[in-house]
Design a protein around this motif. Structure first.
Motif, PDB file in Angstrom:
ATOM      1  N   PRO A 256       0.826  -1.214   0.000  1.00 59.31           N
ATOM      2  CA  PRO A 256       0.000   0.000   0.000  1.00 59.31           C
ATOM      3  C   PRO A 256       0.859   1.261   0.000  1.00 59.31           C
ATOM      4  O   PRO A 256       2.050   1.218   0.341  1.00 59.31           O
ATOM      5  CB  PRO A 256      -0.815  -0.140   1.286  1.00 59.31           C
ATOM      6  CG  PRO A 256       0.024  -0.980   2.174  1.00 59.31           C
ATOM      7  CD  PRO A 256       0.754  -1.939   1.272  1.00 59.31           C
ATOM      8  N   PRO A 257       0.279   2.401  -0.372  1.00 57.76           N
ATOM      9  CA  PRO A 257       1.073   3.633  -0.532  1.00 57.76           C
ATOM     10  C   PRO A 257       1.816   4.066   0.722  1.00 57.76           C
ATOM     11  O   PRO A 257       2.939   4.570   0.633  1.00 57.76           O
ATOM     12  CB  PRO A 257       0.034   4.671  -0.975  1.00 57.76           C
ATOM     13  CG  PRO A 257      -1.298   4.077  -0.678  1.00 57.76           C
ATOM     14  CD  PRO A 257      -1.124   2.613  -0.756  1.00 57.76           C
ATOM     15  N   GLU A 258       1.193   3.886   1.907  1.00 54.88           N
ATOM     16  CA  GLU A 258       1.873   4.320   3.129  1.00 54.88           C
ATOM     17  C   GLU A 258       3.130   3.499   3.383  1.00 54.88           C
ATOM     18  O   GLU A 258       4.122   4.010   3.936  1.00 54.88           O
ATOM     19  CB  GLU A 258       0.931   4.258   4.328  1.00 54.88           C
ATOM     20  CG  GLU A 258       0.412   2.879   4.692  1.00 54.88           C
ATOM     21  CD  GLU A 258      -0.844   2.463   3.937  1.00 54.88           C
ATOM     22  OE1 GLU A 258      -1.486   1.485   4.359  1.00 54.88           O
ATOM     23  OE2 GLU A 258      -1.180   3.126   2.916  1.00 54.88           O
ATOM     24  N   LEU A 259       3.140   2.230   2.950  1.00 52.92           N
ATOM     25  CA  LEU A 259       4.341   1.411   3.139  1.00 52.92           C
ATOM     26  C   LEU A 259       5.366   1.668   2.045  1.00 52.92           C
ATOM     27  O   LEU A 259       6.567   1.506   2.270  1.00 52.92           O
ATOM     28  CB  LEU A 259       3.961  -0.067   3.201  1.00 52.92           C
ATOM     29  CG  LEU A 259       3.136  -0.473   4.429  1.00 52.92           C
ATOM     30  CD1 LEU A 259       2.945  -1.984   4.494  1.00 52.92           C
ATOM     31  CD2 LEU A 259       3.796   0.017   5.731  1.00 52.92           C
ATOM     32  N   VAL A 260       4.909   2.069   0.866  1.00 52.85           N
ATOM     33  CA  VAL A 260       5.859   2.507  -0.169  1.00 52.85           C
ATOM     34  C   VAL A 260       6.626   3.730   0.345  1.00 52.85           C
ATOM     35  O   VAL A 260       7.853   3.810   0.223  1.00 52.85           O
ATOM     36  CB  VAL A 260       5.122   2.840  -1.481  1.00 52.85           C
ATOM     37  CG1 VAL A 260       6.099   3.430  -2.499  1.00 52.85           C
ATOM     38  CG2 VAL A 260       4.451   1.601  -2.054  1.00 52.85           C
ATOM     39  N   SER A 261       5.896   4.671   0.944  1.00 55.71           N
ATOM     40  CA  SER A 261       6.552   5.849   1.514  1.00 55.71           C
ATOM     41  C   SER A 261       7.529   5.453   2.615  1.00 55.71           C
ATOM     42  O   SER A 261       8.627   6.013   2.731  1.00 55.71           O
ATOM     43  CB  SER A 261       5.502   6.810   2.087  1.00 55.71           C
ATOM     44  OG  SER A 261       4.639   7.277   1.068  1.00 55.71           O
ATOM     45  N   ARG A 262       7.149   4.464   3.393  1.00 53.36           N
ATOM     46  CA  ARG A 262       8.025   4.002   4.478  1.00 53.36           C
ATOM     47  C   ARG A 262       9.312   3.399   3.912  1.00 53.36           C
ATOM     48  O   ARG A 262      10.403   3.621   4.450  1.00 53.36           O
ATOM     49  CB  ARG A 262       7.263   2.972   5.319  1.00 53.36           C
ATOM     50  CG  ARG A 262       7.719   2.840   6.757  1.00 53.36           C
ATOM     51  CD  ARG A 262       6.917   1.795   7.491  1.00 53.36           C
ATOM     52  NE  ARG A 262       6.984   1.945   8.931  1.00 53.36           N
ATOM     53  CZ  ARG A 262       6.084   2.572   9.662  1.00 53.36           C
ATOM     54  NH1 ARG A 262       5.016   3.105   9.056  1.00 53.36           N
ATOM     55  NH2 ARG A 262       6.208   2.667  10.972  1.00 53.36           N
ATOM     56  N   LEU A 263       9.177   2.626   2.857  1.00 57.07           N
ATOM     57  CA  LEU A 263      10.361   2.045   2.221  1.00 57.07           C
ATOM     58  C   LEU A 263      11.305   3.134   1.720  1.00 57.07           C
ATOM     59  O   LEU A 263      12.531   3.048   1.892  1.00 57.07           O
ATOM     60  CB  LEU A 263       9.943   1.140   1.066  1.00 57.07           C
ATOM     61  CG  LEU A 263       9.344  -0.222   1.447  1.00 57.07           C
ATOM     62  CD1 LEU A 263       8.670  -0.864   0.241  1.00 57.07           C
ATOM     63  CD2 LEU A 263      10.425  -1.151   2.004  1.00 57.07           C
TER      64      LEU A 263
ATOM     65  N   TRP B   2       1.525  -1.516  -8.184  1.00 54.57           N
ATOM     66  CA  TRP B   2       1.117  -0.233  -8.726  1.00 54.57           C
ATOM     67  C   TRP B   2       1.605   0.949  -7.887  1.00 54.57           C
ATOM     68  O   TRP B   2       2.109   1.937  -8.421  1.00 54.57           O
ATOM     69  CB  TRP B   2      -0.399  -0.166  -8.874  1.00 54.57           C
ATOM     70  CG  TRP B   2      -0.907   1.227  -9.076  1.00 54.57           C
ATOM     71  CD1 TRP B   2      -1.669   1.974  -8.244  1.00 54.57           C
ATOM     72  CD2 TRP B   2      -0.628   2.077 -10.214  1.00 54.57           C
ATOM     73  NE1 TRP B   2      -1.902   3.207  -8.767  1.00 54.57           N
ATOM     74  CE2 TRP B   2      -1.277   3.305  -9.975  1.00 54.57           C
ATOM     75  CE3 TRP B   2       0.094   1.909 -11.392  1.00 54.57           C
ATOM     76  CZ2 TRP B   2      -1.225   4.364 -10.879  1.00 54.57           C
ATOM     77  CZ3 TRP B   2       0.154   2.963 -12.298  1.00 54.57           C
ATOM     78  CH2 TRP B   2      -0.504   4.172 -12.046  1.00 54.57           C
ATOM     79  N   PHE B   3       1.461   0.881  -6.575  1.00 58.78           N
ATOM     80  CA  PHE B   3       1.837   2.022  -5.754  1.00 58.78           C
ATOM     81  C   PHE B   3       3.350   2.263  -5.781  1.00 58.78           C
ATOM     82  O   PHE B   3       3.812   3.398  -5.691  1.00 58.78           O
ATOM     83  CB  PHE B   3       1.331   1.843  -4.326  1.00 58.78           C
ATOM     84  CG  PHE B   3      -0.170   1.830  -4.227  1.00 58.78           C
ATOM     85  CD1 PHE B   3      -0.907   2.956  -4.557  1.00 58.78           C
ATOM     86  CD2 PHE B   3      -0.842   0.682  -3.824  1.00 58.78           C
ATOM     87  CE1 PHE B   3      -2.295   2.955  -4.486  1.00 58.78           C
ATOM     88  CE2 PHE B   3      -2.227   0.672  -3.744  1.00 58.78           C
ATOM     89  CZ  PHE B   3      -2.958   1.804  -4.074  1.00 58.78           C
ATOM     90  N   CYS B   4       4.102   1.200  -5.937  1.00 59.77           N
ATOM     91  CA  CYS B   4       5.555   1.350  -6.127  1.00 59.77           C
ATOM     92  C   CYS B   4       5.838   2.013  -7.476  1.00 59.77           C
ATOM     93  O   CYS B   4       6.693   2.903  -7.583  1.00 59.77           O
ATOM     94  CB  CYS B   4       6.239  -0.016  -6.062  1.00 59.77           C
ATOM     95  SG  CYS B   4       6.345  -0.730  -4.403  1.00 59.77           S
ATOM     96  N   ALA B   5       5.129   1.553  -8.504  1.00 56.48           N
ATOM     97  CA  ALA B   5       5.344   2.109  -9.848  1.00 56.48           C
ATOM     98  C   ALA B   5       5.030   3.595  -9.877  1.00 56.48           C
ATOM     99  O   ALA B   5       5.785   4.400 -10.457  1.00 56.48           O
ATOM    100  CB  ALA B   5       4.472   1.360 -10.857  1.00 56.48           C
TER     101      ALA B   5
END
Length: 448
Positions: free
Chosen positions: A18-25, A43-46
């Motif tokens: 999910p987007p919040e975990l992409v931001s965390r990464l 998708w959210f990573c892309a």
């Protein structure tokens, strides 16, 4: 890559990052993981990776990231790509990819396409395209907005006027959302944009409930204090009081704003209590804010039946003001007044207060002693206490016992510990998918 699968995973946040975990990464310096997952259907990573590349003036590379998603025809990818192209100044390309979906018949494409046209000097064309769709709420709203750029306010008003007389049936979908009251609001917007404020106010001066807040917003935008005061005195809804207090606060009259909330009556009183407390807290009067909500909770026969959100706000205020003991005493008194077993949703409000007063271990022990203390939803709150105390490893142990239900929280903890591959494995567990269209082209409604 499949549009239906992409749509399901992104809407349900299952089987994906999910987007919040992409931001965390990204915040934890794992950009390489985001880049790799972007090429694996995440998708959210892309989207995040394409935006980063665009910010680095690597537009061609960003486009390569999005291309496989666009190739599926998935509308979410089209919208994101168009926004990036527009931001890069490649407006013609943004218009073109949106136009293709519009001509293919996508139900949401016409609004996006016409708004894009209007933003870039083609408002007349956009107005003409929207004109035949005046009966659909979202497109009528777009037409009203486009009319400003096209200079066709009068024509837009003429199109809407007959619908202002429409009497809706009991079913909200009888007019596809464009009810008489919604039409009245759009007509008032057109009048206001032409500088005809008096006419707009007169038009909205009606007993229809769905136009009330529109009228109060209009009065507030134009600083009509006396009229707002009159509306607040005569109306027991929250809107007039809220707009009046907001305008007074903006003008620096904090005492006047407080007085407006204190005078609220009828149906507005519960919401006004919360808003008054927030106003007091914003101006360094936290103890007064607590008193407002404390009185409100004690006035209810059972706060949990409809206004337990006030208890959440009150507990936060007790914590913010460094008064955890007083907060716990108040919650104990309410629990005694209820006279029955306290469910987890109410009981969990105690945990942070207990942790602040007696320590995290005591709060966790009390949580586990509750009849629902071993459930997956209780595990989430116990883990929050542990992570807040810097005990992330222990939080992982708690969450792992309910991994399917708390996968996002567990993954966040694992990422914080640098155990990224384990986090990805947790997130990759997919739930079963509902049956849907084979190609997923028009999956734009929520699956819930």
């Amino acid at each position: 890559m499949d549009a239906t699968d992409l749509d399901h995973r992104t809407r349900t946040r299952s089987g994906c990052i999910p987007p919040e975990l992409v931001s965390r990464l990204l915040e934890r310096c794992h950009a390489d993981v985001v880049e790799r997952q972007a090429g694996r259907g995440e998708w959210f990573c892309a989207l995040a990776w394409a935006r980063l590349l665009g910010e680095q003036d690597r537009q061609a590379a960003a486009w390569e990231v999005l291309a496989p998603y666009l190739a599926t025809g998935w509308w979410t990818a089209v919208v994101a790509a168009a926004e990036l192209l527009e931001g890069w100044g490649r407006v013609d390309e943004a218009i073109e990819i949106t136009r293709v979906r519009m001509e293919a018949g996508h139900p949401m494409a016409l609004e996006s396409y016409t708004r894009l046209l209007a933003r870039h000097g083609r408002a007349e064309e956009a107005f003409t395209l929207l004109r035949p769709h005046i009966g659909e709420l979202s497109l009528a709203e777009a037409l009203v907005d486009v009319a400003a750029s096209a200079g066709r306010h009068e024509e837009a008003a003429a199109l809407l006027a007959p619908r202002a007389e429409h009497e809706c049936s009991d079913f909200s979908w009888c007019c596809r959302g464009l009810s008489r009251d919604m039409t009245t609001g759009l007509l008032a917007t057109l009048l206001e944009r032409q500088g005809r404020v008096e006419e707009a106010i007169a038009l909205l001066h009606t007993d229809r409930t769905s136009t009330i807040d529109h009228r109060e917003q209009l009065l507030a935008r134009h600083g009509r204090l006396d009229e707002l005061r009159a509306a607040a005195a005569a109306d027991d809804s929250r809107y007039a009081v809220q707009r009046l207090a907001g305008l007074l606060e903006e003008r620096g009259d904090v005492e006047g704003a407080i007085a407006a909330y204190r005078q609220a009556d009828g149906a507005a009183v519960h919401a006004s209590a919360w808003e008054l407390a927030q106003l007091l807290a914003r101006h360094g009067r936290g103890d007064e804010a607590i008193e407002v909500l404390r009185v409100r909770t004690e006035a209810q026969t059972d706060v949990r039946t409809g206004d337990d959100w006030i208890l959440h706000a009150l507990s936060d205020l007790y914590l913010d003001q460094g008064r955890p003991h007083d907060g716990l005493v108040h919650l104990d008194a309410l629990a005694t007044a209820y006279g029955d077993a306290e469910g987890w949703e109410s009981y969990r409000l105690r945990l942070r207060l207990i942790a602040a007063r007696d320590g995290v271990d005591e709060a966790i022990a009390r949580a586990r002693s509750h009849p629902e203390g071993t459930t997956s939803y209780a595990a989430q709150h116990v883990a929050e206490l542990l992570t807040g105390a810097g005990r992330t490893e222990e939080a992982v142990v708690v969450l792992e016992q309910h991994a399917p239900a708390n996968s996002h929280d567990l993954a966040a903890c694992l990422i914080d510990l640098g155990r990224v591959e384990e986090a990805l494995a947790v997130l990759s567990r997919r739930t079963s998918r509902r049956a849907g269209p084979v190609d997923g082209r028009w999956r734009d409604a929520s699956p819930f």
